[in-house]
Design an enzyme around this catalytic site. Sequence first.
Site, PDB file in Angstrom:
ATOM      1  N   GLU A 155      -2.157  10.642  -0.749  1.00  0.00           N
ATOM      2  CA  GLU A 155      -3.407   9.958  -0.815  1.00  0.00           C
ATOM      3  C   GLU A 155      -3.816   9.615   0.532  1.00  0.00           C
ATOM      4  O   GLU A 155      -5.074   9.712   0.864  1.00  0.00           O
ATOM      5  CB  GLU A 155      -3.415   8.675  -1.768  1.00  0.00           C
ATOM      6  N   GLU A 156      -2.933   8.871   1.411  1.00  0.00           N
ATOM      7  CA  GLU A 156      -3.326   8.569   2.648  1.00  0.00           C
ATOM      8  C   GLU A 156      -3.792   9.591   3.561  1.00  0.00           C
ATOM      9  O   GLU A 156      -4.343   9.220   4.820  1.00  0.00           O
ATOM     10  CB  GLU A 156      -1.942   7.864   3.523  1.00  0.00           C
TER      11      GLU A 156
ATOM     12  N   ASP B 186      -4.423   0.610  -6.720  1.00  0.00           N
ATOM     13  CA  ASP B 186      -4.419   0.887  -5.399  1.00  0.00           C
ATOM     14  C   ASP B 186      -4.140  -0.465  -4.364  1.00  0.00           C
ATOM     15  O   ASP B 186      -5.283  -1.131  -4.243  1.00  0.00           O
ATOM     16  CB  ASP B 186      -5.286   1.684  -4.731  1.00  0.00           C
TER      17      ASP B 186
ATOM     18  N   ASP C 198       0.768  -1.276   0.093  1.00  0.00           N
ATOM     19  CA  ASP C 198       0.032   0.024  -0.118  1.00  0.00           C
ATOM     20  C   ASP C 198       0.763   1.283   0.039  1.00  0.00           C
ATOM     21  O   ASP C 198       1.139   1.780   1.063  1.00  0.00           O
ATOM     22  CB  ASP C 198      -0.952  -0.089   0.972  1.00  0.00           C
TER      23      ASP C 198
END
Length: 495
Positions: free
Chosen positions: A303-304, A332, A271
């Site tokens: 993104e996180e 993803d 991830d």
Amino acid sequence: MKSQLLSLAVAVSTISQGVVGQEPFGWPFKPMVTQDDLQNKIKLKDIMAGVEKLQSFSDAHPEKNRVFGGNGHKDTVEWIYNELKATGYYNVKKQEQVHLWSHAEAALSANGKDLKASAMSYSPPANKIMAELVVAKNNGCNATDYPENTQGKIVLIQRGVCSFGEKSSQAGDAKAIGAVVYNNVPGSLAGTLGGLDKRHVPTAGLSQEDGKNLASLVASGKVDVTMNVVSLFENRTTWNVIAETKGGDHNNVVMLGAHSDSVDAGPGINDNGSGSIGIMTVAKALTNFKLNNAVRFAWWTAEEFGLLGSTFYVDSLDDRELHKVKLYLNFDMIGSPNFANQIYDGDGSAYNMTGPAGSAEIEYLFEKFFDDQGLPHQPTAFTGRSDYSAFIKRNVPAGGLFTGAEVVKTPEQVKLFGGEAGVAYDKNYHGKGDTVANINKGAIFLNTRAIAYSVAEYARSLKGFPTRPKTGKRAVNPQYAKMPGGGCGHHTVFM
């Protein structure tokens, strides 16, 4: 022969002078890309070398991660940029931006018993606040969901329907002094409030099991909760990397992306090093071919922390420029150790959540990839909670692949995909164990070939692909807020 040599010389001279658009040297002599040829260029050794490189960026710094704005992520961005620039096949740029980084940790106890909780990023801090626990009705998305005596209490809220940020805001409006959101599927819960908001209250996440137990205790008596949240905030400069083929029709752009950052807890190799290297491997393989439609690759930052990089990019495009992007593909987590082959449900047939016109066709293309090889697959909810979110909000068709995160695999899924029932697709999801050793080589190889399959299809032709509507709505049924699959890029980011 003389005339053929003369024609060849003229062609080479014209290309070397840069007269034929932006096409790279040797473009006319490359074969047209095909699905089989591009897939055959995908090698597992190249993929694994890529994820090992990302691991080295994490290992090189004390933080041991690749979180946006940190040294590990800066190394990642520079490497991606330089690798693509060196091919001579792409116009490559770094898109600079500044976002607020947040790191939070939580401690939670109920009636003196410690619970395993995760603070939501961007949560306000809480210095050992103590209060009675009350339970919100439904999913805590409306003011009427909160008991009249919520003021001064900590409120327990079930995940689903609306974002974590909205739940925290509603709790704040009800005068709660804290909020605990518990999962609606088995497993722990981590997420983000999506940014700072004065309506937010200190907010933590809890597993489904612990949340249900607390709700039962409240139903039978008084529950006193102690909550501590430590939050750090810092503005950080960071970058997207965008690479577009020099050749091809730049008014018909095929776009695909993967986020390049990790969480604070670890190196983020599945991830989402898996998606980042998957599209990188395809980008390098594509340099052997010419194509009809331009292909644009994107590596998104942050993104996180709420899809920040992809949202920043889409917001930077006016309608005319965005209309050139005919579709967007998102990748993803494509190397989960206990994987399942999952395709975004673009037609809404499984979860009643449709993407813009064309999203169904993308889903069918990936289904064909697996079907042609006799391989099983299943839909995953197309909720818009990954980097495709900003695209579908502006009616760009989208789709992609996912192999699973923190949700546990069922016995039925084991019959389809193998693996172990009762164990998460990725037991190291958002943890320090998300290293190269966490990657399922078969899954990442298969899914990278699927990326190549889709890129070759659309780079050759968009014939028959639906025309994008000027306006559109995605039908959403709240009952499907409970999603199988889970994970970064699906429903843990916001909801």
